[in-house]
Design an enzyme around this catalytic site. Structure first.
Site, PDB file in Angstrom:
ATOM      1  N   CYS A  54       0.849  -1.198   0.000  1.00  0.00           N
ATOM      2  CA  CYS A  54       0.000   0.000   0.000  1.00  0.00           C
ATOM      3  C   CYS A  54       0.881   1.244   0.000  1.00  0.00           C
ATOM      4  O   CYS A  54       1.163   1.835   1.043  1.00  0.00           O
ATOM      5  CB  CYS A  54      -0.928  -0.012   1.217  1.00  0.00           C
ATOM      6  SG  CYS A  54      -2.145   1.314   1.174  1.00  0.00           S
ATOM      7  N   GLU A  80     -23.256   3.234   0.988  1.00  0.00           N
ATOM      8  CA  GLU A  80     -23.504   1.904   1.546  1.00  0.00           C
ATOM      9  C   GLU A  80     -22.309   0.976   1.294  1.00  0.00           C
ATOM     10  O   GLU A  80     -21.986   0.121   2.114  1.00  0.00           O
ATOM     11  CB  GLU A  80     -24.783   1.327   0.941  1.00  0.00           C
ATOM     12  CG  GLU A  80     -26.031   2.067   1.427  1.00  0.00           C
ATOM     13  CD  GLU A  80     -27.301   1.679   0.700  1.00  0.00           C
ATOM     14  OE1 GLU A  80     -28.302   1.364   1.376  1.00  0.00           O
ATOM     15  OE2 GLU A  80     -27.306   1.687  -0.550  1.00  0.00           O
ATOM     16  N   THR A 128     -26.167   1.944  11.338  1.00  0.00           N
ATOM     17  CA  THR A 128     -27.249   1.710  10.379  1.00  0.00           C
ATOM     18  C   THR A 128     -28.047   2.990  10.181  1.00  0.00           C
ATOM     19  O   THR A 128     -28.159   3.813  11.088  1.00  0.00           O
ATOM     20  CB  THR A 128     -28.184   0.577  10.841  1.00  0.00           C
ATOM     21  OG1 THR A 128     -29.177   0.346   9.841  1.00  0.00           O
ATOM     22  CG2 THR A 128     -28.853   0.911  12.167  1.00  0.00           C
ATOM     23  N   TYR A 129     -28.563   3.122   8.974  1.00  0.00           N
ATOM     24  CA  TYR A 129     -29.480   4.223   8.651  1.00  0.00           C
ATOM     25  C   TYR A 129     -30.839   3.643   8.293  1.00  0.00           C
ATOM     26  O   TYR A 129     -31.705   4.346   7.777  1.00  0.00           O
ATOM     27  CB  TYR A 129     -28.912   5.040   7.488  1.00  0.00           C
ATOM     28  CG  TYR A 129     -27.504   5.541   7.757  1.00  0.00           C
ATOM     29  CD1 TYR A 129     -27.282   6.699   8.506  1.00  0.00           C
ATOM     30  CD2 TYR A 129     -26.392   4.838   7.295  1.00  0.00           C
ATOM     31  CE1 TYR A 129     -25.996   7.146   8.769  1.00  0.00           C
ATOM     32  CE2 TYR A 129     -25.106   5.269   7.554  1.00  0.00           C
ATOM     33  CZ  TYR A 129     -24.911   6.421   8.297  1.00  0.00           C
ATOM     34  OH  TYR A 129     -23.628   6.847   8.560  1.00  0.00           O
ATOM     35  N   ASN A 130     -30.985   2.307   8.538  1.00  0.00           N
ATOM     36  CA  ASN A 130     -32.228   1.582   8.249  1.00  0.00           C
ATOM     37  C   ASN A 130     -32.652   1.731   6.796  1.00  0.00           C
ATOM     38  O   ASN A 130     -33.834   1.880   6.481  1.00  0.00           O
ATOM     39  CB  ASN A 130     -33.353   2.046   9.191  1.00  0.00           C
ATOM     40  CG  ASN A 130     -33.020   1.767  10.638  1.00  0.00           C
ATOM     41  OD1 ASN A 130     -32.819   2.682  11.443  1.00  0.00           O
ATOM     42  ND2 ASN A 130     -32.919   0.495  10.987  1.00  0.00           N
ATOM     43  N   THR A 131     -31.650   1.711   5.900  1.00  0.00           N
ATOM     44  CA  THR A 131     -31.946   1.783   4.469  1.00  0.00           C
ATOM     45  C   THR A 131     -31.208   0.658   3.743  1.00  0.00           C
ATOM     46  O   THR A 131     -30.172   0.174   4.201  1.00  0.00           O
ATOM     47  CB  THR A 131     -31.502   3.125   3.864  1.00  0.00           C
ATOM     48  OG1 THR A 131     -30.084   3.264   4.031  1.00  0.00           O
ATOM     49  CG2 THR A 131     -32.207   4.296   4.529  1.00  0.00           C
ATOM     50  N   THR A 133     -31.307  -3.895   9.134  1.00  0.00           N
ATOM     51  CA  THR A 133     -30.175  -4.497   8.418  1.00  0.00           C
ATOM     52  C   THR A 133     -29.259  -5.317   9.330  1.00  0.00           C
ATOM     53  O   THR A 133     -28.191  -5.737   8.902  1.00  0.00           O
ATOM     54  CB  THR A 133     -29.339  -3.393   7.732  1.00  0.00           C
ATOM     55  OG1 THR A 133     -28.809  -2.515   8.741  1.00  0.00           O
ATOM     56  CG2 THR A 133     -30.171  -2.603   6.752  1.00  0.00           C
TER      57      THR A 133
END
EC number: 1.11.1.-
Length: 478
Positions: free
Chosen positions: A112, A449, A372-375, A384
């Site tokens: 790297c 995401e 989480t953004y619950n999407t 999720t």
């Protein structure tokens, strides 16, 4: 045109008249995989980000591209920056230049150059000896002795035993001039695992070289007229930001149905959980099946990557790399989390020998795991947790780590082959990640995401490495 922009433009014209060469970035923004405008939009909209950027700039004197990509997830970024700042700059067992040199050693194992270049600059800035940068053999024997642990930890951590700590050929903790104290060793192990994982994030998100580093700029004349250095500072250098879908010609409807199918599988699995629970024998069998199947997950793009000399000189045994957990007839016992886990064992050991760091790492693990953004793609109000746990446990399964209370049959239901290929490559051989791999999984999901996935990958990897290393240190101590 603002007065500031006008003055920058005027300065650029004056530089050109004086014959001064003006560098311009080779890439378009912080990531080769993510459109620059998406990253800049997030940073401009979020007031919390401005404060984080200010803190980061004050601490490091720069805003690096990793920070700019993590901007999608402010809660995690805050924890990450706080932890990294403590590891590199606050009171601790190791001197500052050792910390940056260990960062160089760890990043170099995965070739790297992005991280190597950053820490070469930091190493020199804190007074490190430039001669050490000519190769690991020029560093103090004490750091050379860390090379074996770095190698095994980066590529095959399940092979680490207390013998690596106690009576290895270079005996890290022997009572000699070049030995390590337990506190120093824990600090070094945390740094090694941090930068192995950060190398995974760098490749997994396609982080572009910084403009001041090798590969990040060019002095060639721009292909578009009226381009100047002030465009860099104003974020106007993404002239031709054409995003090519290298995953093939996949219709929007096909990728839409992929999301719907994944949602349906999650619903069905939840119903099965509510109706019946597999026996312990069945759960153990499913773990062994998933562990065995993970050995045969590899990319068609899989090719050997030869490390460049400027990177390979920072580590020994360049041919040593990742090998599957239990292949070629070699049997390695399963690591049962019920016998040694981060929460009950690793956390307390780190905090005892390197105060406050255990707490910082623990917080970072929890934020990544629970974030989480619950999407999911275009869907809202989605739980999720099942998917996040499958990703985390799949990574640990590849490292031979088993949770007795988890049904590993869920992994094959939730993670398709292209996603597994991406996960395994990012975690085990990050230097081989390609844009095709990044584009080929979760095609209907947002870039934010996919960055979220990478946060899960790097934290699960770091915890797996720490579990093996800290268990070996615990066994040495007892």
């Amino acid at each position: 045109m603002s007065p500031v922009y006008f003055s920058q433009k005027l300065i650029c014209v004056q530089w050109e008249e004086l014959g001064i060469r003006i560098p311009r970035p080779l890439g378009h923004g912080p990531s080769r995989f993510i459109p620059e405008k998406e990253i800049l939009q997030v940073g401009n909209e979020d007031a919390q980000m401005h404060a984080l950027f200010a803190d980061s700039f004050a601490a490091l004197g720069r805003l690096d591209n990793i920070t700019l990509v993590m901007v999608f997830h402010p809660q995690y970024l805050e924890s990450f920056l706080k932890t990294q700042h403590y590891l590199l700059q606050m009171d601790g067992p190791l001197p500052l230049h050792y910390r940056h040199y260990i960062g160089i050693m760890a990043a170099a194992r995965h070739q790297c150059s992005y991280l190597v270049n950053l820490h070469v600059n930091d190493f020199l800035h804190v007074g490190g000896d430039p001669k050490w940068l000519n190769g690991l053999e020029n560093a103090p024997q004490k750091l050379q002795n860390l090379g074996e642990l770095n190698k095994v930890l980066a590529h095959r951590p399940w092979l680490i035993t207390k013998e690596h700590i106690e009576v290895s050929s270079k005996g890290l903790l022997k009572a000699e001039e070049h030995s390590w104290s337990l506190a120093e060793l824990v600090h070094a192990v945390v740094l090694l695992t941090h930068y192995h994982s950060l190398a995974s994030f760098t490749f997994g998100c396609g982080i572009s070289p910084e403009i001041h580093c090798d590969g990040g700029h060019t002095f060639r004349p721009p292909s578009v007229s009226n381009y100047c250095i002030c465009d860099i500072t104003n974020g106007n250098h993404s002239v031709d930001e054409m995003q090519v879908n290298s995953a093939g010609n996949v219709s929007v409807s096909d990728s839409f149905f992929e999301v719907e199918a994944l949602m349906e599988k999650m619903r069905q699995l939840q119903e099965c959980r509510d109706e019946e629970e597999a026996s312990q024998e069945e759960m153990a069998s499913r773990f062994e099946i998933e562990k065995r199947e993970s050995m045969f997950v590899f990319s068609s793009d899989d090719e050997e990557v030869t490390p460049a000399r400027d990177v390979s000189r920072h580590f020994e045994d360049t041919s040593y790399g990742y090998k599957d957990f239990s292949r070629h007839g070699m049997h390695v016992p399963t690591f049962r989390v019920q016998d040694y886990c981060w929460e009950d064992h690793g956390y307390s050991l780190v905090n005892r020998l390197y105060p406050d760091v255990g707490q910082l790492i623990d917080e970072k693990f929890h934020i990544a795991y629970n974030l989480t953004y619950n999407t999911m793609a275009m869907h809202k109000d989605v739980d999720t947790s099942m998917l996040r746990r499958a990703i985390w446990n799949y990574i640990h399964c590849m490292f031979g780590i088993r949770y007795d209370d988890y049904d590993y049959g869920e992994i094959n239901q939730l993670l398709d082959r292209s996603f597994k290929v991406y996960i395994k490559t990012v975690v085990c051989t990050p230097e081989k990640v390609t844009k095709r791999m990044y584009d080929s999984f979760w095609r209907q999901f947002k870039h934010s995401e996919k960055v979220h996935v990478n946060l899960l990958l790097i934290e699960a990897r770091m915890q797996a490495e720490l579990l093996y290393a800290l268990r070996a240190i615990t066994r040495y101590m007892t």
